[in-house]
Design a protein around this motif. Structure first.
Motif, PDB file in Angstrom:
ATOM      1  N   ASN A 103       0.847  -1.194   0.000  1.00  0.00           N
ATOM      2  CA  ASN A 103       0.000   0.000   0.000  1.00  0.00           C
ATOM      3  C   ASN A 103       0.879   1.240   0.000  1.00  0.00           C
ATOM      4  OD1 ASN A 103      -1.783   2.147   0.646  1.00  0.00           O
ATOM      5  ND2 ASN A 103      -3.204   0.675   1.580  1.00  0.00           N
ATOM      6  N   THR A 104       0.877   1.947  -1.130  1.00  0.00           N
ATOM      7  CA  THR A 104       1.730   3.135  -1.231  1.00  0.00           C
ATOM      8  C   THR A 104       1.179   4.301  -0.423  1.00  0.00           C
ATOM      9  OG1 THR A 104       0.592   3.891  -3.231  1.00  0.00           O
ATOM     10  CG2 THR A 104       2.492   2.454  -3.522  1.00  0.00           C
ATOM     11  N   ALA A 105      -0.143   4.320  -0.187  1.00  0.00           N
ATOM     12  CA  ALA A 105      -0.751   5.425   0.567  1.00  0.00           C
ATOM     13  C   ALA A 105      -0.349   5.373   2.032  1.00  0.00           C
ATOM     14  CB  ALA A 105      -2.267   5.389   0.425  1.00  0.00           C
ATOM     15  N   THR A 106      -0.348   4.156   2.603  1.00  0.00           N
ATOM     16  CA  THR A 106      -0.001   4.016   4.014  1.00  0.00           C
ATOM     17  C   THR A 106       1.448   3.597   4.216  1.00  0.00           C
ATOM     18  OG1 THR A 106      -0.724   1.699   4.006  1.00  0.00           O
ATOM     19  CG2 THR A 106      -2.376   3.371   4.571  1.00  0.00           C
ATOM     20  N   LYS A 107       2.138   3.369   3.074  1.00  0.00           N
ATOM     21  CA  LYS A 107       3.533   2.922   3.111  1.00  0.00           C
ATOM     22  C   LYS A 107       3.699   1.680   3.991  1.00  0.00           C
ATOM     23  CE  LYS A 107       5.439   7.494   2.146  1.00  0.00           C
ATOM     24  NZ  LYS A 107       6.395   8.553   2.539  1.00  0.00           N
ATOM     25  N   ALA A 108       2.852   0.711   3.692  1.00  0.00           N
ATOM     26  CA  ALA A 108       2.850  -0.504   4.508  1.00  0.00           C
ATOM     27  C   ALA A 108       2.708  -1.739   3.614  1.00  0.00           C
ATOM     28  CB  ALA A 108       1.706  -0.462   5.513  1.00  0.00           C
ATOM     29  N   ILE A 109       3.199  -2.845   4.123  1.00  0.00           N
ATOM     30  CA  ILE A 109       2.972  -4.151   3.501  1.00  0.00           C
ATOM     31  C   ILE A 109       1.754  -4.744   4.188  1.00  0.00           C
ATOM     32  CG2 ILE A 109       3.929  -6.414   2.978  1.00  0.00           C
ATOM     33  CD1 ILE A 109       5.386  -4.043   1.648  1.00  0.00           C
ATOM     34  N   GLU A 110       0.640  -4.802   3.478  1.00  0.00           N
ATOM     35  CA  GLU A 110      -0.606  -5.264   4.078  1.00  0.00           C
ATOM     36  C   GLU A 110      -0.701  -6.784   4.134  1.00  0.00           C
ATOM     37  OE1 GLU A 110      -3.947  -3.523   2.147  1.00  0.00           O
ATOM     38  OE2 GLU A 110      -3.551  -1.521   2.941  1.00  0.00           O
ATOM     39  N   ASN A 119      12.841  -4.665   3.710  1.00  0.00           N
ATOM     40  CA  ASN A 119      13.658  -3.564   3.165  1.00  0.00           C
ATOM     41  C   ASN A 119      12.865  -2.686   2.213  1.00  0.00           C
ATOM     42  OD1 ASN A 119      15.947  -4.636   4.530  1.00  0.00           O
ATOM     43  ND2 ASN A 119      16.300  -6.056   2.820  1.00  0.00           N
ATOM     44  N   THR A 120      11.642  -2.351   2.615  1.00  0.00           N
ATOM     45  CA  THR A 120      10.749  -1.575   1.745  1.00  0.00           C
ATOM     46  C   THR A 120      11.122  -0.099   1.766  1.00  0.00           C
ATOM     47  OG1 THR A 120       9.009  -3.129   2.359  1.00  0.00           O
ATOM     48  CG2 THR A 120       8.335  -1.153   1.172  1.00  0.00           C
ATOM     49  N   THR A 121      11.186   0.498   0.561  1.00  0.00           N
ATOM     50  CA  THR A 121      11.482   1.924   0.422  1.00  0.00           C
ATOM     51  C   THR A 121      10.409   2.561  -0.457  1.00  0.00           C
ATOM     52  OG1 THR A 121      13.861   1.523   0.572  1.00  0.00           O
ATOM     53  CG2 THR A 121      13.162   3.641  -0.335  1.00  0.00           C
ATOM     54  N   PHE A 122       9.720   3.561   0.094  1.00  0.00           N
ATOM     55  CA  PHE A 122       8.726   4.300  -0.673  1.00  0.00           C
ATOM     56  C   PHE A 122       9.302   5.673  -0.985  1.00  0.00           C
ATOM     57  CE2 PHE A 122       6.332   1.215   1.774  1.00  0.00           C
ATOM     58  CZ  PHE A 122       5.411   0.735   0.867  1.00  0.00           C
ATOM     59  N   ALA A 123       9.819   5.843  -2.191  1.00  0.00           N
ATOM     60  CA  ALA A 123      10.378   7.120  -2.631  1.00  0.00           C
ATOM     61  C   ALA A 123       9.383   7.781  -3.587  1.00  0.00           C
ATOM     62  CB  ALA A 123      11.716   6.897  -3.327  1.00  0.00           C
ATOM     63  N   PRO A 124       9.534   9.088  -3.823  1.00  0.00           N
ATOM     64  CA  PRO A 124       8.605   9.778  -4.734  1.00  0.00           C
ATOM     65  C   PRO A 124       8.557   9.163  -6.132  1.00  0.00           C
ATOM     66  CG  PRO A 124       9.889  11.358  -3.477  1.00  0.00           C
ATOM     67  CD  PRO A 124      10.466  10.018  -3.193  1.00  0.00           C
ATOM     68  N   THR A 125       9.674   8.592  -6.586  1.00  0.00           N
ATOM     69  CA  THR A 125       9.712   8.077  -7.959  1.00  0.00           C
ATOM     70  C   THR A 125       9.828   6.558  -8.043  1.00  0.00           C
ATOM     71  OG1 THR A 125      12.113   8.390  -8.016  1.00  0.00           O
ATOM     72  CG2 THR A 125      10.734  10.204  -8.837  1.00  0.00           C
ATOM     73  N   PHE A 313      12.726  -6.094  -5.954  1.00  0.00           N
ATOM     74  CA  PHE A 313      11.653  -5.527  -6.780  1.00  0.00           C
ATOM     75  C   PHE A 313      11.786  -4.010  -6.833  1.00  0.00           C
ATOM     76  CE2 PHE A 313      10.068  -9.654  -6.695  1.00  0.00           C
ATOM     77  CZ  PHE A 313       8.816  -9.779  -7.300  1.00  0.00           C
ATOM     78  N   GLU A 314      11.477  -3.454  -7.984  1.00  0.00           N
ATOM     79  CA  GLU A 314      11.440  -2.003  -8.146  1.00  0.00           C
ATOM     80  C   GLU A 314      10.284  -1.643  -9.080  1.00  0.00           C
ATOM     81  OE1 GLU A 314      14.281   1.816  -9.372  1.00  0.00           O
ATOM     82  OE2 GLU A 314      14.932  -0.243  -9.800  1.00  0.00           O
ATOM     83  N   ILE A 315       9.447  -0.729  -8.619  1.00  0.00           N
ATOM     84  CA  ILE A 315       8.289  -0.272  -9.400  1.00  0.00           C
ATOM     85  C   ILE A 315       8.417   1.237  -9.585  1.00  0.00           C
ATOM     86  CG2 ILE A 315       5.759  -0.121  -9.481  1.00  0.00           C
ATOM     87  CD1 ILE A 315       5.811  -2.508  -7.448  1.00  0.00           C
ATOM     88  N   THR A 316       8.436   1.682 -10.836  1.00  0.00           N
ATOM     89  CA  THR A 316       8.631   3.106 -11.136  1.00  0.00           C
ATOM     90  C   THR A 316       7.603   3.575 -12.159  1.00  0.00           C
ATOM     91  OG1 THR A 316      10.244   2.518 -12.850  1.00  0.00           O
ATOM     92  CG2 THR A 316      11.114   3.061 -10.676  1.00  0.00           C
TER      93      THR A 316
END
Length: 319
Positions: A103-110, A119-125, A313-316
């Motif tokens: 969940n990118t809104a809550t920056k969590a692994i649901e 090792n989750t990283t939520f960056a702007p891009t 994994f990387e999602i951009t």
């Protein structure tokens, strides 16, 4: 206790050679079921489910069959249906290869079902994380092999059974993304581009054959094919002994005289002729021992390389 796959009496192939054969097989299956019930054994019927599926498909194609031209030996798709029914009987249906919900809104692994996400990283891009599954996807073979007409592949079975839906789900869900297209990379390798809505609903990585985990599973499959090729030689050797030589009082008599007798027998029996080249080699114990060592080595290697590994994994966003 497993009841045999059917003798196909309903397909519009060639003339039926053994009319009523499947009825006889069903009587055997009934005896098997009674024995299983009496001894509290598990029982699996392959015959009736395969007949039901075949009859359904024959409504649109009267020549449809899970068997080769002899109406008894299953084709690749028939064997895949048998595997599906066996796995289902083991209670393994609807268990994910893995499923992760980010969940990118809550920056969590649901959710991390049958896997670990760290090792989750939520960056702007970008979104980055490490993924370790507890199992691998199933690599469905697409190459038609075997004998008979037509030749079929495992993939043909997916048209008639929900194997992918029930057994081969490696799902990635990403919530809260802005509309647009997104690139997915695994271990730096481009896997594909996906719309935000598709990622929200979830994509099944198990059917994408370029992922590192699919390629790892493919290597396991190829090793198993090699193991089977060697094992088949031993199977042919023992078939000759128990089907041909035992009734003649020659069980495990691998003398030159036995070879001469088999060569004469092969002139009137196709199956003996087909297996005779293997028998000539396998009658020497040193050859059989070497083959068994190959089987053991290939089996050990399968269990070494089938262990899932950590992937990055990387999602951009693409726009």
């Amino acid at each position: 206790m497993i009841a045999s796959s059917p003798y196909d009496e309903t397909s519009k192939l060639k003339n039926i050679v053994f009319a009523g054969k499947n009825d006889a097989m069903l009587k055997i299956a009934d005896d098997q079921k009674r024995a299983a019930t009496a001894h509290k054994w598990a029982f699996l019927d392959l015959n009736n489910p395969m007949v039901q599926i075949a009859r359904h498909e024959q409504q649109r194609d009267s020549a449809f069959s899970f068997q080769n031209g002899d109406r008894i030996h299953p084709t690749n798709d028939g064997q895949m249906v048998m595997a599906y029914l066996f796995l289902k009987a083991q209670g393994l249906a609807n268990k994910n290869v893995a499923k992760m919900v980010v969940n990118t809104a809550t920056k969590a692994i649901e959710l991390a079902d049958n896997c670990t996400v760290s090792n989750t990283t939520f960056a702007p891009t970008s979104i980055k994380f490490s993924y370790l599954a507890k199992s691998l996807p199933y690599p469905t073979d697409t190459i038609p092999t075997g004998w008979g007409n037509p030749k079929k592949s495992q993939r043909d079975a997916l048209k008639v059974i929900p194997l992918t839906e029930e057994f081969n789900q490696e799902v990635l869900v990403v919530k809260g993304l802005r509309s647009g297209n997104y690139a997915l990379k695994i271990d730096g390798k481009a896997i594909g581009s996906f719309k935000a809505g598709d990622l929200e609903r979830g994509i099944n990585l198990a059917v994408i054959n370029i992922t590192p985990q699919y390629q790892q599973a493919l290597a396991v499959m190829q090793l198993n094919e090699e193991r089977w090729e060697v094992e088949r030689r031993l199977r042919e050797y023992y078939w000759v002994h128990y089907s041909i030589l035992k009734p003649k009082g020659l069980l495990f008599n691998d003398s030159d005289a036995t070879v001469d007798s088999l060569e004469k027998y092969a002139r009137r029996d196709f199956f003996v002729g087909a297996t005779l080249p293997t028998y000539r080699k396998a009658r020497f114990k040193s050859v059989r021992d070497a083959w068994q060592k190959d089987i053991d080595m290939l089996t050990r290697e399968m269990y070494i390389i089938n262990k899932p590994v950590i992937h990055q994994f990387e999602i951009t966003p693409l726009n």
